[in-house]
Scaffold this motif. Structure first.
Motif, short mmCIF file in Angstrom:
data_model
loop_
_atom_site.label_atom_id
_atom_site.label_comp_id
_atom_site.label_asym_id
_atom_site.label_seq_id
_atom_site.Cartn_x
_atom_site.Cartn_y
_atom_site.Cartn_z
N THR A 225 0.79 -1.16 -0.19
CA THR A 225 0.13 0.05 0.01
C THR A 225 0.97 1.27 0.05
N ILE A 226 2.24 1.32 0.03
CA ILE A 226 2.91 2.27 0.21
C ILE A 226 2.98 3.27 -0.87
N PRO A 227 3.16 2.82 -2.22
CA PRO A 227 3.02 3.57 -3.28
C PRO A 227 1.46 4.71 -3.47
N SER A 228 0.50 3.99 -3.05
CA SER A 228 -0.73 4.71 -3.27
C SER A 228 -0.67 5.59 -1.96
N LEU A 229 -0.43 5.06 -0.75
CA LEU A 229 -0.34 6.00 0.34
C LEU A 229 0.53 7.20 0.34
N VAL A 230 1.74 7.14 -0.40
CA VAL A 230 2.66 8.16 -0.62
C VAL A 230 2.20 9.24 -1.44
N ARG A 231 1.71 8.65 -2.66
CA ARG A 231 1.03 9.56 -3.58
C ARG A 231 -0.19 10.39 -3.01
N GLU A 232 -1.11 9.85 -2.17
CA GLU A 232 -2.02 10.54 -1.60
C GLU A 232 -1.72 11.55 -0.61
N ALA A 233 -0.71 11.03 0.30
CA ALA A 233 -0.06 12.05 1.28
C ALA A 233 0.28 13.41 0.57
N PHE A 234 1.14 13.09 -0.50
CA PHE A 234 1.49 14.42 -1.35
C PHE A 234 0.54 15.38 -1.80
N ARG A 235 -0.26 14.42 -2.71
CA ARG A 235 -1.50 15.12 -3.07
C ARG A 235 -2.44 16.16 -2.17
N LEU A 236 -2.79 15.49 -1.05
CA LEU A 236 -3.38 16.11 0.18
C LEU A 236 -2.28 17.13 0.67
N GLY A 237 -1.13 16.75 0.96
CA GLY A 237 -0.67 17.86 1.56
C GLY A 237 -0.22 19.17 0.73
N GLU A 238 -0.13 18.97 -0.65
CA GLU A 238 0.26 20.18 -1.48
C GLU A 238 -1.00 20.96 -1.96
N GLU A 239 -2.29 20.34 -2.18
CA GLU A 239 -3.08 20.96 -2.71
C GLU A 239 -4.01 21.84 -1.73
N GLU A 240 -4.29 22.99 -2.38
CA GLU A 240 -4.97 23.95 -1.57
C GLU A 240 -6.20 23.51 -0.54
N ARG A 241 -6.42 23.73 0.68
CA ARG A 241 -5.26 24.42 1.37
C ARG A 241 -4.25 23.43 2.09
N PRO A 242 -2.97 23.85 1.76
CA PRO A 242 -1.97 22.93 2.12
C PRO A 242 -1.79 22.45 3.75
N GLY A 243 -1.19 21.42 4.19
CA GLY A 243 -1.10 21.05 5.44
C GLY A 243 -0.29 19.88 5.80
N ALA A 244 -0.41 19.30 6.84
CA ALA A 244 0.41 18.37 7.30
C ALA A 244 -0.08 16.94 7.06
N VAL A 245 0.70 15.97 6.76
CA VAL A 245 0.26 14.57 6.49
C VAL A 245 1.07 13.64 7.47
N LEU A 246 0.76 12.81 8.08
CA LEU A 246 1.40 11.89 8.98
C LEU A 246 1.45 10.28 8.28
N LEU A 247 2.36 9.82 7.93
CA LEU A 247 2.45 8.13 7.68
C LEU A 247 3.53 7.52 8.69
N GLU A 248 2.67 6.45 9.49
CA GLU A 248 3.41 5.71 10.31
C GLU A 248 3.85 4.37 9.64
N LEU A 249 5.09 4.08 9.77
CA LEU A 249 5.60 2.83 9.19
C LEU A 249 6.36 2.02 10.42
#
Length: 546
Positions: free
Chosen positions: A133-157
């Motif tokens: 699930t790492i590729p999809s979660l990383v892609r979603e993390a960057f999408r959410l983090g960067e799109e307006e309004r930007p903010g923080a995302v946490l991924l626990e590994l």
């Protein structure tokens, strides 16, 4: 491949350049994967330093900054940077470790619900439970983090997931485009602007996050509508402009509010929910046009009558075209207010008193910083003086936090600015209280070979709260402390220390430090007695021009 290798490949696909980190045992697979990657691991001396640097990377580039910490106390130390990015609209990806989740390794030692802890201050907070699930979660993390309004995302590994084998491949990111604004909403805005008797433009934090400077400058100077800014909106349009009225640095009562109170229309561009509007709407009061990527978050003091939603630059460009040039109205009152504000800001700029007063040290720092040079402010009473008196000429050249307004972020933020802009002068401006909260990052700055001047404003107290204490009528008590010898302290890390001993030495000391290069700390004894006189007494006696 191993899951941690896949994670790092996914980060590389997102264009990640740096990971700022204080790793722990649970991150060792990630550390090994990073050793073999193109990503540079920047070791900091505290997780806050890592988080603040990563958030500032996001603020300055628009691309998510990445930081990493271990489980438990390492993760909890990222809570303040997470809130800093969450409220400040800065794209930030946090990676935290965790004990194995498939079987217990050490009972509950160091284990807390990190994902649940961070959920309220993140756009997404998620534990990775399978390597595929790492590729999809990383892609979603960057999408959410960067799109307006930007903010923080946490991924626990968790460490057992990081070590397992997986078969998925990384996802290729794609560019994000925002919709064009609605033509009906634009027409309504044009009608309101053309019929307004005294319109003003307000530029907020959202306009400083994207590349909208050209569109904003064209709009302001085509329409000739005067503008003012919030603290985090400074520099989007050059503040040397004859149309610039000032920064709304206080909640109410500052000189600029004479103009705001007289206005019948506010064109609010890039309003951010964390910066309360520097005017108070009321039923039957002034009209407000909200122009932003997202619709307005409505509350009792902000309920705009027209909303133009979509790509900010496109919206402003289209509005300029439809208005067709200069908007006709009587500007004489705003011109009088501008003269009064400019004269007020000049007061004290050449004052020779020592310890140095705020108006003088702000003027001195402005004198040594060029158009594109950057100041990064920590949080204290001096932030209000810089917001009012320091004119910004370019976007993101005043890194001021009027969101979480946390102490301790000024030095790491300045370090990140210096890393990204090695050919610009960069100065971190910190109070003695805020500086000591993350002063250990001086070692990181030296290890990175940065060119950075750190100015420490020394009044041996928590000056902002002391000012608030005085303005509330309480006795001056409980907020003073001692400090180290800052010159020797800087030298102990390998930096160069300076102590200003007379006001005339202020600018020469800064010039000497910048010319020499490397990391310099300048201790500046300050006198904040002007806080009461200028920010309380004079404002209480102020009468707006009629």
């Amino acid at each position: 491949m191993k899951a941690s290798d896949l994670f790092v490949q996914a980060l590389e696909a997102e264009g990640v350049e740096y990971i700022f980190a204080v790793p722990g045992e649970e991150n060792l697979d990630m550390v090994e994967s990073l050793r073999k990657s193109t990503i540079k691991l920047v070791l900091t001396r505290h997780e806050q330093g890592a988080g603040f640097m990563a958030a500032t990377y996001g603020r300055l580039t628009g691309k998510a900054g990445v930081c990493m910490a271990t489980l438990g106390p390492g993760a909890t130390n990222l809570a303040t940077p997470a809130a800093y990015a969450h409220l400040g609209g800065m794209p930030l990806i946090m990676i935290t470790g965790q004990k194995p989740i498939k079987k217990s390794k050490q009972g509950q030692f160091q284990i807390i619900d990190v994902v649940g802890l961070f959920a309220p201050i993140c756009k997404m907070s998620k534990q990775i439970v399978h390597g595929d699930t790492i590729p999809s979660l990383v892609r979603e993390a960057f999408r959410l983090g960067e799109e307006e309004r930007p903010g923080a995302v946490l991924l626990e590994l968790p460490e057992d997931i990081a070590a397992e084998n997986c078969s998925e491949s990384v996802m290729t990111p794609h560019k994000r485009y925002y919709a064009s604004p609605n033509q009906v909403a634009l027409a309504e805005a044009v009608t309101l602007i053309k019929s307004a008797k005294m319109p003003l433009i307000l530029i907020g934090a959202g306009a400083n996050r994207k590349n909208v400077r050209e569109a904003m400058c064209n709009f302001v100077h085509s329409t000739r509508i005067p503008f003012f800014v919030t603290q985090m909106g400074k520099g989007v349009v050059d503040e040397r402009s004859s149309l610039f009225l000032g920064t709304a640095a206080l909640s109410v009562g500052d000189y600029l509010h004479c103009a705001i109170e007289r206005a019948d229309l506010i064109i609010n561009i890039g309003h951010d929910v964390i910066e309360k509007p520097p005017f108070f709407m009321e039923q039957g009061g002034k009209t407000v046009i909200h122009i932003n990527y997202k619709s307005a978050q409505v509350d009792q003091v902000y309920f705009p009558q027209v909303e133009v939603i979509g790509d900010l630059a496109a919206a402003v460009d289209e509005l300029k075209e439809q208005l067709g040039g200069e908007v006709n109205f009587d500007r004489s009152y705003f011109e009088k207010i501008k003269l009064a504000i400019d004269e007020h800001i000049e007061e004290g700029a050449a004052d020779a008193r020592f310890p140095i007063i705020p108006q003088r040290f702000v003027a001195g720092i402005r004198a040594v910083m060029g158009d594109k040079d950057i100041i990064a402010l920590d949080n204290g009473i001096y932030k209000i003086w810089f917001a009012r008196n320091y004119k910004a000429y370019q976007p993101n050249t005043v890194l001021l936090d009027n969101a979480l307004a946390t102490m301790g972020a000024g030095l790491p933020s300045g370090m990140m600015a210096a890393m990204l802009n090695p050919n610009r002068r960069v100065m971190a401006v910190c109070g003695d209280g805020g500086f000591m909260m993350n002063s250990q990052e001086l070692e990181t700055a030296i290890r990175l070979g940065l060119n950075l001047v750190v100015t420490v404003l020394n009044d041996n107290s928590y000056g902002m709260i002391r000012w608030k204490q005085a303005s509330a009528g309480f006795d001056d008590w409980g907020l003073e402390f001692g400090n180290p010898d800052f010159v020797k302290y800087a030298q102990s890390y390998g930096a160069t220390g300076h102590r200003v001993t007379c006001t005339e030495d202020l600018i020469p000391t800064f010039e000497k430090a910048f010319s020499a290069g490397g990391v310099h700390l300048v201790e500046l004894p300050v006198d904040y007695s002007e806080n009461q006189k200028v920010l309380i007494d004079e404002l209480a006696e102020k009468v707006c021009l009629i």
